[in-house]
Design an enzyme around this catalytic site. Structure first.
Site, PDB file in Angstrom:
ATOM      1  N   GLY A  46       0.834  -1.188   0.000  1.00  0.00           N
ATOM      2  CA  GLY A  46       0.000   0.000   0.000  1.00  0.00           C
ATOM      3  C   GLY A  46       0.870   1.239   0.000  1.00  0.00           C
ATOM      4  N   GLN A  51       2.891  10.073   1.147  1.00  0.00           N
ATOM      5  CA  GLN A  51       4.194   9.393   1.210  1.00  0.00           C
ATOM      6  C   GLN A  51       5.089   9.731   0.028  1.00  0.00           C
ATOM      7  OE1 GLN A  51       2.331   5.325   2.137  1.00  0.00           O
ATOM      8  NE2 GLN A  51       4.311   5.217   3.144  1.00  0.00           N
ATOM      9  N   CYS A  94       5.809  -0.067   7.159  1.00  0.00           N
ATOM     10  CA  CYS A  94       5.424   1.076   6.329  1.00  0.00           C
ATOM     11  C   CYS A  94       6.618   1.447   5.457  1.00  0.00           C
ATOM     12  CB  CYS A  94       5.045   2.240   7.233  1.00  0.00           C
ATOM     13  SG  CYS A  94       4.594   3.738   6.344  1.00  0.00           S
ATOM     14  N   LEU A  95       6.370   1.779   4.200  1.00  0.00           N
ATOM     15  CA  LEU A  95       7.470   2.135   3.300  1.00  0.00           C
ATOM     16  C   LEU A  95       8.165   3.422   3.756  1.00  0.00           C
ATOM     17  CD1 LEU A  95       5.936   1.245  -0.190  1.00  0.00           C
ATOM     18  CD2 LEU A  95       7.549  -0.099   1.163  1.00  0.00           C
ATOM     19  N   HIS A 136      -4.446   1.435   7.604  1.00  0.00           N
ATOM     20  CA  HIS A 136      -3.088   2.010   7.651  1.00  0.00           C
ATOM     21  C   HIS A 136      -2.957   3.163   6.652  1.00  0.00           C
ATOM     22  CE1 HIS A 136       1.486   1.456   7.726  1.00  0.00           C
ATOM     23  NE2 HIS A 136       1.283   2.246   6.683  1.00  0.00           N
ATOM     24  N   GLU A 137      -3.385   2.917   5.410  1.00  0.00           N
ATOM     25  CA  GLU A 137      -3.247   3.951   4.370  1.00  0.00           C
ATOM     26  C   GLU A 137      -4.160   5.133   4.659  1.00  0.00           C
ATOM     27  OE1 GLU A 137      -0.710   3.641   2.655  1.00  0.00           O
ATOM     28  OE2 GLU A 137      -0.421   1.491   2.978  1.00  0.00           O
ATOM     29  N   HIS A 140      -2.646   7.563   6.941  1.00  0.00           N
ATOM     30  CA  HIS A 140      -1.649   8.456   6.322  1.00  0.00           C
ATOM     31  C   HIS A 140      -2.291   9.769   5.851  1.00  0.00           C
ATOM     32  CE1 HIS A 140       2.194   6.398   6.120  1.00  0.00           C
ATOM     33  NE2 HIS A 140       1.654   5.294   5.649  1.00  0.00           N
TER      34      HIS A 140
HETATM   35 NI    NI Z   1       2.534   3.403   5.541  1.00  0.00          NI
END
Ligand code: NI
Length: 160
Positions: A46, A51, A94-95, A136-137, A140
């Site tokens: 995701g 991000q 998380c990226l 989660h997304e 963000h």
């Molecule tokens: Ni994330």
């Protein structure tokens, strides 16, 4: 454009609130394509627009089909979580926080309404990993990172 730079924790933009998307434009279409490319390149499931430095209410997800493991890309624009059920704690990463994981409680089931890449409204009921990803997304878009919700230590896992 292609692969975009992923902002990492410590970058203020990850803590800001994103704004709704009013209409589809060539720029947003390109952004969506780039976000998928960036996410797949980094082996993520995701990625949210903030991000990559864009404060718009948009994220992409591909957790794969749970049965066939085939790709299953989703685009969520202006998402709204309508309903949740249950709670399950699982390891999350998380990226924007590379190489780190921590246990995070999330609903085990969610109902979400959003617009797709053609700005058509859809409603989706999801469970398991997909439900976790959506939550989660979605966080963000409001400047929330999973470490804010972790119930255990954030562990460093060395990348192979
Ligand atoms: Ni994330």
């Amino acid at each position: 454009m292609g692969i975009r730079t992923i902002r990492e924790m410590g970058d203020d933009i990850l803590r800001k609130h994103s704004k709704p998307i009013k209409e589809m434009t060539p720029r947003i279409r390109q952004l969506i394509a780039d976000m998928f490319e960036t996410m797949y390149d980094d082996n993520g499931v995701g990625l949210a627009a903030p991000q990559v430095g864009i404060l718009k209410r948009l994220f992409v997800i591909d957790c794969g089909d749970p049965e066939t493991l085939e790709p299953r890309p989703y685009v969520f624009i202006n998402p709204e979580i309508l309903e949740t059920r249950g709670e399950v704690t699982d390891s999350e990463g998380c990226l924007s926080i590379p190489g780190r994981f921590a246990p995070v409680p999330r609903p085990e089931w969610v109902k979400v309404r959003a617009l797709d890449k053609d700005m058509k409204e859809f409603t989706l009921e999801a469970e398991g990993l997909l439900a976790r990803c959506i939550c989660h997304e979605n966080d963000h878009l409001d400047g929330i990172l999973y470490v804010d919700k972790a119930t255990g230590p954030v562990e460093y896992v060395k990348e192979e």
